[in-house]
Scaffold this active site. Structure first.
Site, short mmCIF file in Angstrom:
data_model
loop_
_atom_site.label_atom_id
_atom_site.label_comp_id
_atom_site.label_asym_id
_atom_site.label_seq_id
_atom_site.Cartn_x
_atom_site.Cartn_y
_atom_site.Cartn_z
N CYS A 98 2.54 -1.78 1.47
CA CYS A 98 3.21 -2.98 1.00
C CYS A 98 4.49 -3.26 1.79
O CYS A 98 4.88 -4.41 1.98
CB CYS A 98 3.50 -2.87 -0.50
SG CYS A 98 4.39 -1.37 -0.97
N HIS A 353 7.34 -0.09 -4.93
CA HIS A 353 6.57 -1.22 -4.40
C HIS A 353 7.52 -2.22 -3.75
O HIS A 353 8.61 -2.49 -4.25
CB HIS A 353 5.78 -1.89 -5.53
CG HIS A 353 4.89 -2.99 -5.05
ND1 HIS A 353 3.87 -2.78 -4.15
CD2 HIS A 353 4.87 -4.32 -5.34
CE1 HIS A 353 3.26 -3.93 -3.91
NE2 HIS A 353 3.84 -4.88 -4.63
#
Length: 1011
Positions: A98, A353
């Site tokens: 990510c 994340h």
């Protein structure tokens, strides 16, 4: 769906009732599992290898998404996964990528960078023919620039909602399962991109990274005494701002530029004053880039835990940033507007994340990029949203400060990107026509063919519908967007008859002839495997083998009962006892032999053949194994003479065994044994008697040498002789084996073999001093009387002896010794050099690191009861040294005293008064063993020491044998660290230098980017 083994068994269940000669087309299709029901998405979680009709879980979710089974079957228009009008394209998260996706989206929306990359020459033109774009070959980027260019083109023109960036990630060599440091990735990739573009001829392309991201600042030092100003100009691509203790972005920038006083021990050496003076040092911003990257240092080193931690401090920042107050020159335009905010969601510095909020430079609208999902913000305003609530556990939530109009607060933002407000917004990035054609063609064909294929599979095969088989591995590669598929290669799944092997059905998939026609027309390859490729011969042979396997259990019981019957006369047959014990297993292996050969000859799909060397080696090992009844065959191919290894079986039992082993050697009960083996047996008995006589004679002649009694020693020269002879210790050990063991088990030693102790020039390889120490384990000293016996009993190739030249009763130290032959200095030096090289070319060797306390090493000699185990301390106390001993390795009493056996493992010499001295390293308190290699650097060793002793590398002072080890880039071999070395570690007092420790930890996590 049922497990693979269960499907395998069901596919061949019909063989229990159908003999091989009655196999029909229906049975063949059952063996190839044509009639199995296809699996449904949602019910089947992963692909069923035993079902060729299961096309679930082979990579289709990348294109079709995680669609509900019911909705999937009702799809009339696959637009649900199409890109919406005026929407951006997402990027697939490959596991822990990510952080890469956020930077790619941010760089993609930098129109200047995107346009410059489109101007880079690429190999796309090689895929063009005279008729236009070639449809037979897929474009495959070659360089990092081409990968990024191709990825940007897909993001701009793909008709899918999201794309797969695995080609770009693989080109960088990133581990998709491990999350790297995002800030470090940005730095390294920008450096790589700048270096790659520097080779371009077009200056707009070559200098794009500098124009967009590069600024300049100067480290300015001013002497307080004379006022002399020293300036060091440096480039930067981002400003790293400390956020600890600050609430506003401007405060962080002010601290970055604040003045630092150089006083005391940190005084500055002034060139004008020619002495150290108090001074001030600060950073002055000279120029700023078009795109200003501000790194917020949220990840810092926690001294208490020894790991990184995340600072969840709220930082306020405005949408407009005036950098003029911070510049050295005030005459420029330095108004920046916020264009991107990169967010890290999570409480840990090692996980979490990453998402990105980026403004569209053409419309001024804000978008949130979260891997595949892209959300447009309402009202052209930045909305950080719920991600600000996920930084900490609920118990430690801190209240968010109030933000005024045009300002924002974040405790998860780790990078802010500002752009000059004066930049033109009318710029558009046009994809080159060749690249555009290639991208649109790939997206159109892949998407539509895939949908056609799955729409056909959803209604599946009707009776009589034509079909073909294609490799599962090829289908998976075709669905993988990262690399173009190769031509279809079905040769690895063919049987010996040139058709589809039944055992390969688990790695094949059945598709419609319509889709197969498209595949072969576009990608080529072959051979094509349709209904005519189902091999009847293989099915019939498998039917025969399976029926024999079922019959084998009954025949085993029958043969077992027949073996209980006593055979009378000469009506039986000889069978090896070993073969009888394992005949059922041998029969099973023989029945499976054809299948095993097929598995060995067929490698992996699409040209990845099995390693030929491994295959040949396995085949040789199988050939060395004895087949049935070969255990009673002698080397001459006849019946062996040992009746203990064979027995007689009846004709009925032999007939049953011959059904399974028709090629087994046959020996009737009346068959005579091998005549040649009988002659050799008689000769062996005669040789055995001769060897016993030789051993007895040699043992009697060399009684003391055999029992290791009354041996001479160079360290204490015997008075009764002036010369001693030398033989190889290997000769003595081999001779003792022959004499001590039964002579029938060992061959006699015929020659002394002293050439091993000499160099190629015939000179001796050992000095007198070395033969008393480290080389004593290689030689054995012989008395003159023993040497006469050796010359009579053995063949002596070279005579080696040591001669005492001069003896002085008043001064024993003046005794001189000589050798015949003489020492060869050149070869001796070469031997020592080779030994030293061997010590410096080790892998996985043990060294010891001893931590010094109060500048004094706690030596085991000072307090053995505190530093060694009780048993080791006891051994130390038992050690006795004779008076006047000069060499601790040689404890020798007067000649003629009884000596105990020599242990070559530890090179210990025993004597009557002395106790053995162990040479193994004894660990003491404050000492730890580490496994290292010679090519390992000192920096890597310091990292190991940090984990073992909790001492940071910059606090470590290492030394070995009084030599300081301070070159972190040098290897251990170059520094003289050899196996069993002891390195002293002195730890400095810890200092509050979090940044330095952070650099060390970051060094372990460095992201390696390769072209």
């Amino acid at each position: 769906m049922a497990p693979r083994l269960q499907l395998e068994k069901a596919a061949w269940r019909w063989t229990e009732t159908v003999p091989p000669e009655e196999v029909t087309q229906e049975h063949i299709e059952a063996a190839y599992r044509i009639g199995l029901e296809p699996c449904q998405r949602g019910v089947c979680r992963r692909n069923c290898r035993g079902n060729p009709n299961c096309l679930v879980g082979i990579g289709e979710h990348v294109w079709l998404g995680e669609i509900d089974e019911n909705s999937f079957h009702n799809i009339d228009d696959p637009n649900s996964e199409r890109r919406k009008k005026n929407a951006f394209v997402g990027l697939t998260n490959l596991g822990a990528t990510c952080y890469v996706n956020t930077f790619l989206q941010m760089w993609f929306l930098n129109l200047e960078l995107r346009q410059a990359l489109y101007l880079c020459p690429s190999t796309c033109g090689e895929y063009v023919t005279g008729e236009g774009i070639s449809k037979d070959r897929d474009y495959e980027p070659q360089t990092i620039c081409e990968h990024l260019q191709y990825l940007f083109a897909l993001l701009q023109n793909s008709n899918r909602r999201y794309i797969d960036p695995s080609g770009f990630v693989k080109a960088l060599g990133l581990d998709t399962g491990q999350q790297q440091d995002a800030q470090e990735f940005s730095k390294l990739f920008m450096s790589l991109l700048e270096d790659t573009l520097s080779k371009q001829k077009n200056p707009d392309v070559r200098n794009i990274v500098q124009k967009q991201f590069c600024g300049e600042y100067a480290y300015v030092t001013v002497c307080n005494q004379c006022g002399r100003e020293s300036k060091l100009v440096s480039k930067f691509y981002e400003l790293e701002l400390n956020i600890q203790g600050h609430k506003q972005l401007t405060d962080c920038i002010t601290e970055f530029l604040k003045e630092e006083k150089l006083e005391g021990d940190n005084r500055y050496f002034c060139e004008t004053c020619q002495s150290k003076q108090n001074a001030t040092r600060k950073i002055r911003l000279l120029s700023l880039p078009c795109t200003l990257n501000l790194q917020l240092m949220r990840f810092v080193f926690d001294r208490q835990t020894g790991h990184k931690k995340k600072l969840n401090t709220y930082i306020g920042f405005s949408e407009l940033l005036d950098m003029e107050p911070f510049m050295e020159q005030k005459d420029g335009v330095y108004i920046y507007e916020l264009s991107a905010v990169l967010i890290h969601r999570g409480v840990s510095a090692y996980s979490g994340h990453y998402i990105a909020h980026v403004k569209d430079p053409q419309t001024g609208e804000w978008y949130k990029f979260n891997d595949e999902d892209i959300e447009k913000m309402e009202g052209k305003k930045l909305q950080l949203g719920i991600e600000e609530d996920l930084a900490e556990p609920s118990k430690s939530q801190t209240r968010k400060p109030k933000c005024g109009k045009g300002t924002h607060c974040s405790r998860n933002a780790y990078m802010l990107v500002y752009r000059l407000q004066t930049r033109e917004k009318s710029l558009t990035a046009e994809v080159p026509i060749l690249l555009y054609s290639r991208v649109t063609l790939k997206c159109h064909l892949l998407y539509h063919v895939l949908v056609e294929m799955y729409m056909f599979v959803s209604v599946h095969f009707f009776p009589g519908c034509p079909y073909e088989f294609v490799s599962l591995e090829w289908l998976q590669k075709w669905l993988d967007e990262s690399a173009p598929p190769k031509p279809i290669d079905n040769t690895a799944c063919l049987c010996s008859h040139g058709k589809l092997h039944p055992d390969k059905i688990s790695i094949m998939k059945r598709i419609s002839e319509y889709v197969a026609d498209y595949f072969y027309r576009r990608y080529g390859g072959g051979p094509r495997l349709n209904v005519k490729a189902l091999c009847k011969d293989c099915v019939v042979e498998r039917c025969r083998i399976l029926r024999l396997k079922n019959q084998l259990n009954e025949d085993y019981k029958t043969v077992t009962n027949l073996l209980k019957i006593t055979v009378k006369g000469n009506d039986g047959f000889w069978v090896g006892k070993s073969s009888l014990r394992s005949w059922r297993q041998l029969a099973l292996e023989q029945l499976n032999e054809q299948d095993d050969d097929a598995d060995q000859s067929n490698g992996k799909m699409n040209g990845d053949a099995q390693n030929k060397d491994e295959s040949n080696e396995e085949k040789r090992e199988e050939e060395e194994e004895l087949n049935f009844n070969e255990d009673l065959v002698c080397p001459h191919g006849d019946l062996c003479i040992s009746e203990n290894e064979r027995r007689v079986v009846s004709k009925e039992a032999w007939k049953k065994l011959k059904q399974y082993f028709p090629k087994a050697p046959e020996f009737p009960n009346s068959r005579e044994c091998c005549s040649q083996c009988k002659i050799l047996e008689r000769e062996g008995e005669e040789n055995e008697a001769l060897h016993k006589m030789m051993a007895c004679e040699q043992k009697t002649a060399l009684q003391n040498l055999f029992q290791d009694k009354c041996r001479p020693c160079l360290g204490s020269w015997p008075q009764e002789t002036d010369e001693l002879y030398i033989v190889s210790q290997f000769f003595v050990e081999e001779w003792r084996k022959f004499v001590s063991r039964r002579p029938t088990r060992c061959s006699p030693v015929s020659s002394v073999g002293n050439s091993a102790l000499l160099c190629p020039h015939g000179g001796l390889m050992f000095t007198f001093a070395s033969m008393t120490k480290e080389d004593s384990k290689l030689i054995a000293l012989i008395w003159p009387s023993e040497w006469e016996a050796i010359q009579k009993l053995f063949v002596v190739d070279h005579v080696i002896k040591i001669i005492r030249m001069q003896t002085s009763e008043t001064s024993p130290e003046s005794t001189l010794f000589d050798s015949e032959p003489k020492l060869c200095p050149e070869c001796r030096e070469g031997l020592l050099c080779q030994q030293q090289r061997d010590l410096r070319e080790y892998t996985q060797a043990t060294i010891y690191v001893h931590k010094v306390v109060d500048n004094k090493k706690v030596m085991k000699e000072a307090a053995p009861e505190l530093n060694v185990s009780s048993s080791e301390a006891e051994e130390e106390r038992e050690e006795v040294k004779p008076e006047g001993e000069q060499d601790p390795d040689f404890n020798q009493t007067n000649g003629g005293a009884k000596r105990q056996k020599i242990s070559h493992q530890n090179y210990i010499v025993y004597q009557k008064q002395g106790i053995r001295r162990s040479t193994r390293h004894r660990k003491v308190r404050g000492e730890k063993a580490l496994l290292v290699s010679a090519n390992q650097t000192l920096k890597e060793l310091k990292i190991q020491i940090m984990h073992a002793f909790s001492v940071a590398p910059f606090d470590q002072n290492l030394s070995i044998d009084g030599k300081i080890l301070n070159d972190d880039t040098a290897t251990l071999g170059a520094l003289g660290v050899i196996p069993e070395s002891v390195i002293l570690l002195k730890a400095d007092e810890p200092i509050a230098d979090y940044a330095a420790m952070d650099d060390v930890m970051q060094g372990k996590e460095d992201l390696i980017i390769t072209l």
